[in-house]
Every structure is written in structure tokens, then in C-alpha cells.
Design an enzyme around this catalytic site. Structure first.
Site, short mmCIF file in Angstrom:
data_model
loop_
_atom_site.label_atom_id
_atom_site.label_comp_id
_atom_site.label_asym_id
_atom_site.label_seq_id
_atom_site.Cartn_x
_atom_site.Cartn_y
_atom_site.Cartn_z
N LYS A 264 -7.18 2.98 -3.34
CA LYS A 264 -7.58 3.04 -1.92
C LYS A 264 -7.84 4.49 -1.55
O LYS A 264 -7.15 5.40 -2.03
CB LYS A 264 -6.45 2.43 -1.09
CG LYS A 264 -6.59 2.53 0.42
CD LYS A 264 -5.39 1.84 1.08
CE LYS A 264 -5.29 2.13 2.57
NZ LYS A 264 -4.10 1.52 3.18
N LYS B 124 -10.43 -0.19 -2.24
CA LYS B 124 -10.26 -0.31 -0.79
C LYS B 124 -10.64 1.00 -0.12
O LYS B 124 -10.16 2.07 -0.48
CB LYS B 124 -8.81 -0.67 -0.43
CG LYS B 124 -8.57 -0.77 1.08
CD LYS B 124 -7.15 -1.25 1.38
CE LYS B 124 -6.84 -1.18 2.88
NZ LYS B 124 -5.46 -1.63 3.20
N ASP C 192 0.85 -1.19 0.00
CA ASP C 192 0.00 0.00 0.00
C ASP C 192 0.89 1.25 0.00
O ASP C 192 1.65 1.46 0.97
CB ASP C 192 -0.89 0.03 1.24
CG ASP C 192 -1.95 -1.07 1.26
OD1 ASP C 192 -1.65 -2.19 0.80
OD2 ASP C 192 -3.05 -0.82 1.77
#
Length: 294
Positions: A203, A239, A140
Site C-alpha cells: 500500500k 492499494k 494494514d
């Protein structure tokens, strides 16, 4: 400005009207939220959690204990699906890899100068490679917001492409930090740049310096994913992270994803929620009694 980055973004038909986005979200929730409140959906959402510990006080022993609880869950609640992943700082991936006994739970690591993305590109690439070497299945990273706002989109994309290359087989989740981007247009533009740079997931947020996930940001991102899939045939995951703590909040994101992207995206391969407190709150709802397992 005209270059391949700005030209690609300019072709998008995803709405950048903030009022239209807010109205669309309101309608989706009014039409779907009540019906979505089912035991099956709560279990599904639990199975989509990236169980996260990102504290300054994290240590090898605390992360090992955190991971042990995921092992314990498998033993004590084998009838329920486990979380999707454990998300830690990159220096702890080896700890999780050593302790984790549940094969279907992935190991995710934040990387690339998280949460600010303010360090040398070479450091971001090296940190990512080390995290993957240590056992990370997923990485991430935060999109470089400084370069994004400076309109240096080539630099934004070049950096993400190099990090993606450094991921090797690991999947790359690119954090847009929607609370800093603020507008529908900025969120749309950043989402498109991230996907065309090789993001496997986009995300919402880090949950650190800026406001966390919002349903409006989720709606725009889901629309961008849908458009990108139609153009390229590539499915990119979504996400939500940052401040999602209650079952109803999680269900709202479920409704957005289902309404915009459809059933195909309702699997933890393409839908995740980054959370720490949400896991216990969902468990309490599923089990019908207050539970503080994690």
C-alpha cells in the site's frame, strides 16, 4: 552491505530512474485514461474502496453509524456493487463485526502503532492479534521506516514476519509510506522487502504525516509486484491511499494497474483504494446527480 535482504533487492530489475518512471506514467495515462472513463469502470472502482474512518474523534457510536451506512447502501442501491471493506482503528473491529450485515464487505483495521509504526514490536504483534480476534479480515501496518533508513533491513523484515504470523488467517497490507521514501529506489527496495516478508498487499501511504499516493509510486510498486509474481508465483495486491478523491484520480491508478499487471489484478481481491471522500464522488458520477451517501 551484503546479507540476504540486500542481496535479494540487488537482484531486482525494476527501474530506479525517477525520470524514466515519470515518463512511463505519462505515456500510460495519455494512451489509456480517456478510454477508461466508462460507467463499468466507475462501478468497479467503487467496489475497490476501503471505506475509511481514522479520526481521533471516532467512537463506538460513530463507527456503528458509519457501518450502518454500508448496510443502508446494500438496501437502497442493491443494483450497485458495495465497497470492498470498512477500515477502522483496531479497537473498533468488534463494533464493525457486530453491526455489519453485508457479507461481501471485509473488515480492515490499521495496526502496529499506526501511522508512525513507532512502538514496541511486542505491542504491534499484540495489537494485530487483538484486531484479528475482534473480527478483522485484513490488517494494514506501516513498514518500519526508521529501521529501513538505518539499513537494518533484517529488523524490518523480522518485524513484518512476526506481524504476519499474528494475522493468522487475516490478510496483511504493508504500507510503504511512499511520500517519506520519496525516490524510486527507496520505494522499490521497501516494496521488495515487504513482499518477501509475507505482505498480501503493498500500500502506498497512510494519508497522515507525509504526502499520499502518487502515480509514480504506484507504477514502481506494480512493477515490483509483477517481478515478484514472475519469481515466486505469488500474487500480491496493490492499494493506493492518501488524497485520492476524484473519479479521474482513481481511474489513473486503474490505468497503471491494468497496464503493468493486467486484467488479473482488476478485482478487489488484488486492487484497493483507501478513501473516504472518493466514495461519494464516484457515486455522484455513477448516479448522475450529486450524492452524499457516506
Amino acid at each position: 552491505m551484503s546479507d540476504k535482504y540486500h542481496d535479494t533487492v540487488a537482484k531486482s530489475n525494476v527501474t530506479t530512474d525517477d525520470a524514466a518512471v515519470a515518463a512511463a506514467v505519462k505515456k500510460i495515462l495519455a494512451d489509456n485514461l480517456e478510454a477508461a472513463r466508462t460507467p463499468e469502470n466507475l462501478k468497479f472502482l467503487f467496489n475497490c474502496i476501503d471505506l475509511t474512518t481514522l479520526k481521533s474523534t471516532d467512537s463506538p457510536s460513530s463507527v456503528a453509524k458509519f457501518t450502518e451506512r454500508v448496510n443502508d447502501f446494500e438496501n437502497e442501491h442493491g443494483d450497485l456493487p458495495n465497497v470492498a471493506a470498512i477500515c477502522v482503528y483496531p479497537n473498533f473491529t468488534q463494533v464493525v463485526r457486530t453491526v455489519l450485515e453485508v457479507s461481501e464487505v471485509e473488515i480492515a483495521a490499521v495496526s502496529g502503532g499506526f501511522p508512525s509504526s513507532q512502538t514496541f514490536p511486542e505491542v504491534k504483534i499484540a495489537e494485530t492479534a487483538l484486531a484479528v480476534e475482534g473480527g478483522a479480515d485484513e490488517i494494514d501496518v506501516v513498514l518500519n521506516l526508521g529501521n529501513f533508513f538505518d539499513d537494518d533491513w533484517e529488523e524490518v523484515c523480522d518485524e513484518l514476519e512476526e506481524i504476519k504470523h499474528s494475522c493468522r488467517e487475516a490478510r496483511l497490507k504493508v504500507i510503504l509510506e511512499t511520500g517519506a521514501l520519496k525516490t524510486a529506489k527507496n520505494i522499490r527496495d521497501a516494496a521488495i522487502l515487504a513482499m518477501y516478508s509475507g505482505a498480501d498487499f503493498i500500500k502506498t501511504s497512510t494519508g497522515k504525516e507525509y504526502p499520499g499516493a502518487s502515480l509514480e509510486a504506484a507504477y514502481i510498486m506494480a512493477q515490483c509486484i509483477k517481478e515478484y509474481h514472475a519469481a515466486t508465483g505469488t500474487k500480491v495486491g496493490f492499494k493506493a491511499a492518501g488524497g485520492i478523491t476524484t473519479p479521474d484520480e482513481a481511474l489513473a491508478y486503474y490505468c497503471i494497474v491494468k497496464s503493468v499487471l493486467g486484467e488479473e489484478w482488476l478485482t478487489n481481491e488484488y486492487f484497493r483504494i483507501g478513501a473516504s471522500r472518493l466514495a461519494n464522488n464516484l457515486l455522484s458520477e455513477i448516479l448522475g446527480t450529486e450524492t452524499k451517501f457516506f
